[in-house]
Design an enzyme around this catalytic site. Structure first.
Site, PDB file in Angstrom:
ATOM      1  N   GLY A  65       0.838  -1.186   0.000  1.00  0.00           N
ATOM      2  CA  GLY A  65       0.000   0.000   0.000  1.00  0.00           C
ATOM      3  C   GLY A  65       0.874   1.237   0.000  1.00  0.00           C
ATOM      4  O   GLY A  65       2.063   1.172   0.336  1.00  0.00           O
ATOM      5  N   GLN A  86       3.026   9.995   1.497  1.00  0.00           N
ATOM      6  CA  GLN A  86       4.344   9.346   1.445  1.00  0.00           C
ATOM      7  C   GLN A  86       5.167   9.790   0.238  1.00  0.00           C
ATOM      8  O   GLN A  86       6.385   9.620   0.233  1.00  0.00           O
ATOM      9  CB  GLN A  86       4.198   7.819   1.425  1.00  0.00           C
ATOM     10  CG  GLN A  86       3.712   7.243   2.755  1.00  0.00           C
ATOM     11  CD  GLN A  86       3.636   5.735   2.679  1.00  0.00           C
ATOM     12  OE1 GLN A  86       2.661   5.190   2.170  1.00  0.00           O
ATOM     13  NE2 GLN A  86       4.666   5.066   3.156  1.00  0.00           N
ATOM     14  N   CYS A 124       6.682  -0.620   6.517  1.00  0.00           N
ATOM     15  CA  CYS A 124       6.203   0.602   5.868  1.00  0.00           C
ATOM     16  C   CYS A 124       7.315   1.106   4.968  1.00  0.00           C
ATOM     17  O   CYS A 124       8.482   1.107   5.372  1.00  0.00           O
ATOM     18  CB  CYS A 124       5.862   1.639   6.939  1.00  0.00           C
ATOM     19  SG  CYS A 124       5.256   3.202   6.266  1.00  0.00           S
ATOM     20  N   LEU A 125       6.969   1.544   3.774  1.00  0.00           N
ATOM     21  CA  LEU A 125       7.986   2.052   2.851  1.00  0.00           C
ATOM     22  C   LEU A 125       8.654   3.316   3.388  1.00  0.00           C
ATOM     23  O   LEU A 125       9.736   3.681   2.937  1.00  0.00           O
ATOM     24  CB  LEU A 125       7.373   2.318   1.471  1.00  0.00           C
ATOM     25  CG  LEU A 125       6.818   1.084   0.751  1.00  0.00           C
ATOM     26  CD1 LEU A 125       6.222   1.483  -0.588  1.00  0.00           C
ATOM     27  CD2 LEU A 125       7.889   0.016   0.557  1.00  0.00           C
ATOM     28  N   HIS A 148      -3.595   0.661   8.154  1.00  0.00           N
ATOM     29  CA  HIS A 148      -2.245   1.246   8.097  1.00  0.00           C
ATOM     30  C   HIS A 148      -2.227   2.440   7.138  1.00  0.00           C
ATOM     31  O   HIS A 148      -1.682   3.506   7.478  1.00  0.00           O
ATOM     32  CB  HIS A 148      -1.257   0.155   7.645  1.00  0.00           C
ATOM     33  CG  HIS A 148       0.145   0.634   7.434  1.00  0.00           C
ATOM     34  ND1 HIS A 148       1.205   0.186   8.196  1.00  0.00           N
ATOM     35  CD2 HIS A 148       0.676   1.513   6.535  1.00  0.00           C
ATOM     36  CE1 HIS A 148       2.319   0.791   7.782  1.00  0.00           C
ATOM     37  NE2 HIS A 148       2.025   1.587   6.766  1.00  0.00           N
ATOM     38  N   GLU A 149      -2.826   2.270   5.964  1.00  0.00           N
ATOM     39  CA  GLU A 149      -2.766   3.343   4.952  1.00  0.00           C
ATOM     40  C   GLU A 149      -3.614   4.544   5.361  1.00  0.00           C
ATOM     41  O   GLU A 149      -3.207   5.691   5.163  1.00  0.00           O
ATOM     42  CB  GLU A 149      -3.191   2.823   3.576  1.00  0.00           C
ATOM     43  CG  GLU A 149      -2.298   1.728   3.000  1.00  0.00           C
ATOM     44  CD  GLU A 149      -0.821   2.067   3.004  1.00  0.00           C
ATOM     45  OE1 GLU A 149      -0.473   3.254   2.867  1.00  0.00           O
ATOM     46  OE2 GLU A 149      -0.005   1.140   3.164  1.00  0.00           O
ATOM     47  N   HIS A 201      -1.882   6.865   7.664  1.00  0.00           N
ATOM     48  CA  HIS A 201      -0.970   7.828   7.032  1.00  0.00           C
ATOM     49  C   HIS A 201      -1.684   9.146   6.740  1.00  0.00           C
ATOM     50  O   HIS A 201      -1.069  10.212   6.788  1.00  0.00           O
ATOM     51  CB  HIS A 201      -0.439   7.268   5.703  1.00  0.00           C
ATOM     52  CG  HIS A 201       0.756   6.371   5.829  1.00  0.00           C
ATOM     53  ND1 HIS A 201       1.964   6.803   6.320  1.00  0.00           N
ATOM     54  CD2 HIS A 201       0.919   5.059   5.522  1.00  0.00           C
ATOM     55  CE1 HIS A 201       2.827   5.793   6.294  1.00  0.00           C
ATOM     56  NE2 HIS A 201       2.226   4.720   5.817  1.00  0.00           N
TER      57      HIS A 201
HETATM   58 NI    NI Z   1       3.148   2.856   5.523  1.00  0.00          NI
END
Ligand code: NI
Length: 179
Positions: free
Chosen positions: A47, A52, A100-101, A142-143, A146
């Site tokens: 995701g 981000q 997480c990226l 999670h997304e 953000h």
């Molecule tokens: Ni993330």
């Protein structure tokens, strides 16, 4: 369409609430969505949220088929979700490892609602409403976090279960970690 750099923990855009998307079917929105999909694919992400890549808008993309970062998780349908909203179903929570990226190489043990309903709009502004459980529900939670400036360590009750993936994997091999 270009793959965009992913901001990392500490960048102020990651800790700010994002704004609702107001205009649909614009070239700018289409280009942003394509950049997000391309970036997620190159990074092997499950995701990605618009903040981000430095765009403080309430827009997430997610989906998973055969991802090498999550080899043993069930598939998640490929989705573009705009102005999302989550409604938990019941009180049941479950913990699992998340990455997480924006925190490359790190993992943490995070409790999430096991069952949710999520709503929002697709890329053309059409409504989406789905029930999700388990890993699918986790990815969406999670997304959406953000978009509220929340990264997964802020959801962790025990920071001893936060660390570099390679160190955690080594600990698991030696029998000190179970998952
Ligand atoms: Ni993330």
């Amino acid at each position: 369409m270009p793959v965009r750099p992913v901001l990392r923990l500490g960048h102020p855009t990651l800790s700010q609430p994002a704004k609702a998307v107001a205009e649909f079917n614009t070239p700018q929105l289409s280009a942003l969505i394509q950049d997000m999909l391309d970036t997620m694919a190159v990074e092997n992400g499950v995701g990605l949220a618009a903040p981000q890549i430095g765009e403080p808008l309430r827009l997430i993309v997610f989906g998973m088929q055969d991802n090498p970062r999550y080899p043993d998780r069930e598939p998640v349908p490929g989705t573009v979700l705009i102005n999302p909203h989550i409604i938990p179903i019941g009180d049941e929570q479950e913990g699992d490892w998340e990455g997480c990226l924006s925190l490359p190489g790190m993992r943490g043990w995070v409790p999430r609602h096991r069952h949710i309903v999520y709503t929002g709009l697709d890329a053309e502004g059409r409504p989406i409403e789905r029930e999700a459980s388990g890993f699918h529900a986790r990815v969406v939670q999670h997304e959406v976090d953000h978009l509220d400036g929340i990264l997964f360590p802020q959801r962790m009750p025990d920071m001893r279960r936060f660390g570099y993936e390679q160190e955690l994997a080594a600990a698991a091999d030696s029998g000190t970690e179970n998952h």
